[in-house]
Scaffold this active site. Structure first.
Site, PDB file in Angstrom:
ATOM      1  N   ARG A  35      33.173  30.966  13.498  1.00 46.76           N
ATOM      2  CA  ARG A  35      34.250  30.497  12.618  1.00 46.76           C
ATOM      3  C   ARG A  35      33.774  30.262  11.187  1.00 46.76           C
ATOM      4  O   ARG A  35      34.556  30.418  10.246  1.00 46.76           O
ATOM      5  CB  ARG A  35      34.864  29.219  13.196  1.00 46.76           C
ATOM      6  CG  ARG A  35      35.700  29.551  14.403  1.00 46.76           C
ATOM      7  CD  ARG A  35      36.272  28.329  15.044  1.00 46.76           C
ATOM      8  NE  ARG A  35      37.284  28.696  16.011  1.00 46.76           N
ATOM      9  CZ  ARG A  35      37.785  27.874  16.912  1.00 46.76           C
ATOM     10  NH1 ARG A  35      37.375  26.622  16.968  1.00 46.76           N
ATOM     11  NH2 ARG A  35      38.703  28.287  17.749  1.00 46.76           N
ATOM     12  N   LYS A 197      49.675  33.208  34.750  1.00 46.65           N
ATOM     13  CA  LYS A 197      51.064  32.803  35.032  1.00 46.65           C
ATOM     14  C   LYS A 197      52.116  33.541  34.216  1.00 46.65           C
ATOM     15  O   LYS A 197      51.929  33.792  33.039  1.00 46.65           O
ATOM     16  CB  LYS A 197      51.222  31.311  34.739  1.00 46.65           C
ATOM     17  CG  LYS A 197      50.499  30.448  35.730  1.00 46.65           C
ATOM     18  CD  LYS A 197      50.678  29.001  35.360  1.00 46.65           C
ATOM     19  CE  LYS A 197      50.039  28.094  36.377  1.00 46.65           C
ATOM     20  NZ  LYS A 197      49.916  26.734  35.857  1.00 46.65           N
ATOM     21  N   GLY A 353      43.910  33.412  23.679  1.00 46.90           N
ATOM     22  CA  GLY A 353      43.163  32.760  24.761  1.00 46.90           C
ATOM     23  C   GLY A 353      42.123  33.597  25.473  1.00 46.90           C
ATOM     24  O   GLY A 353      41.190  34.107  24.857  1.00 46.90           O
ATOM     25  N   GLY A 376      46.430  29.663  20.501  1.00 47.61           N
ATOM     26  CA  GLY A 376      47.797  29.123  20.510  1.00 47.61           C
ATOM     27  C   GLY A 376      48.634  29.684  19.370  1.00 47.61           C
ATOM     28  O   GLY A 376      49.807  30.016  19.540  1.00 47.61           O
TER      29      GLY A 376
HETATM   30  P1  AMP Z   1      45.880  32.851  30.944  1.00 47.62           P
HETATM   31  O1  AMP Z   1      45.262  31.619  30.358  1.00 47.62           O
HETATM   32  O2  AMP Z   1      47.266  32.688  31.436  1.00 47.62           O
HETATM   33  O3  AMP Z   1      45.696  34.050  30.038  1.00 47.62           O
HETATM   34  O4  AMP Z   1      45.076  33.156  32.275  1.00 47.62           O
HETATM   35  C1  AMP Z   1      43.717  33.482  32.287  1.00 47.62           C
HETATM   36  C2  AMP Z   1      43.166  33.223  33.653  1.00 47.62           C
HETATM   37  O5  AMP Z   1      43.863  34.008  34.601  1.00 47.62           O
HETATM   38  C3  AMP Z   1      41.711  33.581  33.781  1.00 47.62           C
HETATM   39  O6  AMP Z   1      40.971  32.411  33.913  1.00 47.62           O
HETATM   40  C4  AMP Z   1      41.652  34.432  35.044  1.00 47.62           C
HETATM   41  O7  AMP Z   1      40.616  34.057  35.917  1.00 47.62           O
HETATM   42  C5  AMP Z   1      42.993  34.172  35.687  1.00 47.62           C
HETATM   43  N1  AMP Z   1      43.423  35.276  36.555  1.00 47.62           N
HETATM   44  C6  AMP Z   1      43.480  36.571  36.265  1.00 47.62           C
HETATM   45  N2  AMP Z   1      43.872  37.291  37.324  1.00 47.62           N
HETATM   46  C7  AMP Z   1      44.054  36.422  38.352  1.00 47.62           C
HETATM   47  C8  AMP Z   1      44.432  36.557  39.732  1.00 47.62           C
HETATM   48  N3  AMP Z   1      44.700  37.763  40.249  1.00 47.62           N
HETATM   49  N4  AMP Z   1      44.505  35.447  40.466  1.00 47.62           N
HETATM   50  C9  AMP Z   1      44.214  34.244  39.920  1.00 47.62           C
HETATM   51  N5  AMP Z   1      43.860  34.047  38.642  1.00 47.62           N
HETATM   52  C10 AMP Z   1      43.775  35.116  37.853  1.00 47.62           C
END
Ligand code: AMP
Length: 396
Positions: A35, A197, A353, A376
């Site tokens: 940064r 999610k 992220g 974010g």
């Molecule tokens: P996000 O913060 O929503 O971008 O989610 C990132 C996280 O999703 C990472 O820590 C991954 O380990 C998790 N992730 C990716 N694919 C899967 C999966 N098939 N099942 C569970 N977690 C997952």
């Protein structure tokens, strides 16, 4: 959009909001100076034009004045990165800061103590912002990571610099990159949305449906869609309260002519562990007791073809649980496809992220057109929001 090029900084004091919220080890040594490096071009440009620079930032989440969050810990690293001496004001406002700022000569740099030692910073207090504003002649915002916050130093301060405020190089690059993907894109445009999610990405999905030709869904959010479509997902992660929403998204995509690509196969595991037993299965036929943790080979082949045909690529979220070596293949393969497509002339933006973490971990950063510095903030831009820190400079 006003940038550094719209001003002559000769004999001017630029007060720059930077993001020096860097990680420190237990001895208060900076463990990652990305940064600080990222702010250097802006600082150098102003200094080389004969200006001087006042740097202001937050560090961590202090509750009042807490020594461990003092920006004095990063002074030495800042001097190293900038290759010049940096003065330090032990309080970001007050007599010492006023005096140091007033006596700053052309070519000199002053770093102010942590802004968040004052609760007024996050509250967006106008009187506090004015005290900061009084220190400089021109306001420069170069902190994308906090541009989605209406804090004193990121937004409120701008009202005191009518006609004398602009974006720094880093923030300008962020804005240009996202514009190039969402509003000025060369077609076909492909978005890859992964991560855990659907719920955290829903507004992003809705906003970009109008802008993309292909949407590749991967990672954990896959299974909410597959279950909604009647597939068997075993123990895979799923948001049961979002099944209708998933169907709704598929319907909207069809209406808008966006091609949605869900995986056809997955690497399934019998436990959420790097040492679990694994097998590749049809995404709609995951056996009971097993869970999908990474993309399968057939899905990756389809993704590869789309990515290599794309002219504009947006990547947000990993394709599997990349933190575990056994389930990192999908995310690494995707990184390779995007790198190849970028080399062939596509524009690629990675943002928001965990995909940024993955890109850094696997060494893809130099192979992407742009990797965003704000998690974010980038998500909010993808959601179609105007960030307060950006609006404060645009509305002049
Ligand atoms: P996000 O913060 O929503 O971008 O989610 C990132 C996280 O999703 C990472 O820590 C991954 O380990 C998790 N992730 C990716 N694919 C899967 C999966 N098939 N099942 C569970 N977690 C997952």
């Amino acid at each position: 959009m006003k940038t550094l090029n719209d001003f002559n900084f000769n004999n001017k004091k630029a007060i720059i909001r930077v993001d020096f919220n860097v990680p420190l080890d237990e001895n208060f040594k900076v463990t990652d100076n990305t940064r600080i490096e990222a702010a250097k071009p802006t600082i150098d440009k102003i200094i080389n034009e004969g200006g001087s620079v006042i740097l202001m930032s937050h560090l961590g989440r202090p509750k009042g004045v807490e020594e461990k969050y003092s920006l004095k810990h990063i002074l030495a690293e800042t001097e190293k990165v900038l290759g010049r001496n940096v003065k330090f004001a032990k309080d970001c406002i007050g007599n010492e800061a006023v005096e140091l700022a007033a006596n700053l000569k052309a070519g000199e740099v002053l770093l102010l103590e942590n802004l968040r030692f004052y609760t007024e910073e996050e509250k967006g207090d106008v009187a506090f912002a004015q005290k900061l504003a009084n220190l400089g002649d021109i306001y420069v915002n170069d902190a994308f990571g906090t541009a989605h916050r209406a804090h004193a130093s990121t937004t409120i301060i701008a009202q005191f610099f009518s006609g004398k405020k602009c974006f720094g190089n880093l923030l300008a690059k962020e804005i240009e990159s996202i514009e190039r993907v969402l509003n000025n894109s060369e077609k076909p445009v492909t978005a890859i949305l992964g991560g855990s999610k659907v719920s955290s990405k829903i507004t992003v999905i809705e906003n970009i449906l109008d802008k993309v030709n292909h949407m590749i869904i991967g990672g954990g959010m896959t299974f909410t869609f597959i279950k909604a479509l009647g597939g068997k997902i075993g123990n895979s992660i799923c948001e049961d309260d979002k099944l209708e929403l998933a169907i709704e998204i598929l319907k909207k995509a069809k209406e808008k002519g966006v091609q949605i690509h869900l995986p056809v196969d997955v690497v399934a595991a019998d436990a959420f562990s790097n040492d679990a037993n694994t097998q590749v299965v049809d995404v709609k036929q995951i056996p009971d007791g097993w869970q999908g943790l990474d993309s399968g080979p057939k899905s990756l082949e389809i993704i590869k073809r789309i990515i290599l045909d794309s002219k504009t690529i947006l990547w947000n979220g990993p394709l599997g649980v990349f933190e575990m070596e056994s389930f990192a293949n999908g995310t690494i393969s995707l990184g390779n496809y995007i790198a190849e497509s970028t080399q062939n002339g596509a524009f690629s933006l990675v943002g928001g992220g965990d995909s940024v973490a993955a890109v850094k971990q696997f060494g893809f950063e130099p192979k992407m057109s742009y990797v965003s510095t704000g998690g974010g903030a980038m998500l909010e831009m993808l959601e179609g929001k105007t960030l307060p820190g950006i609006a404060a400079i645009l509305n002049d």
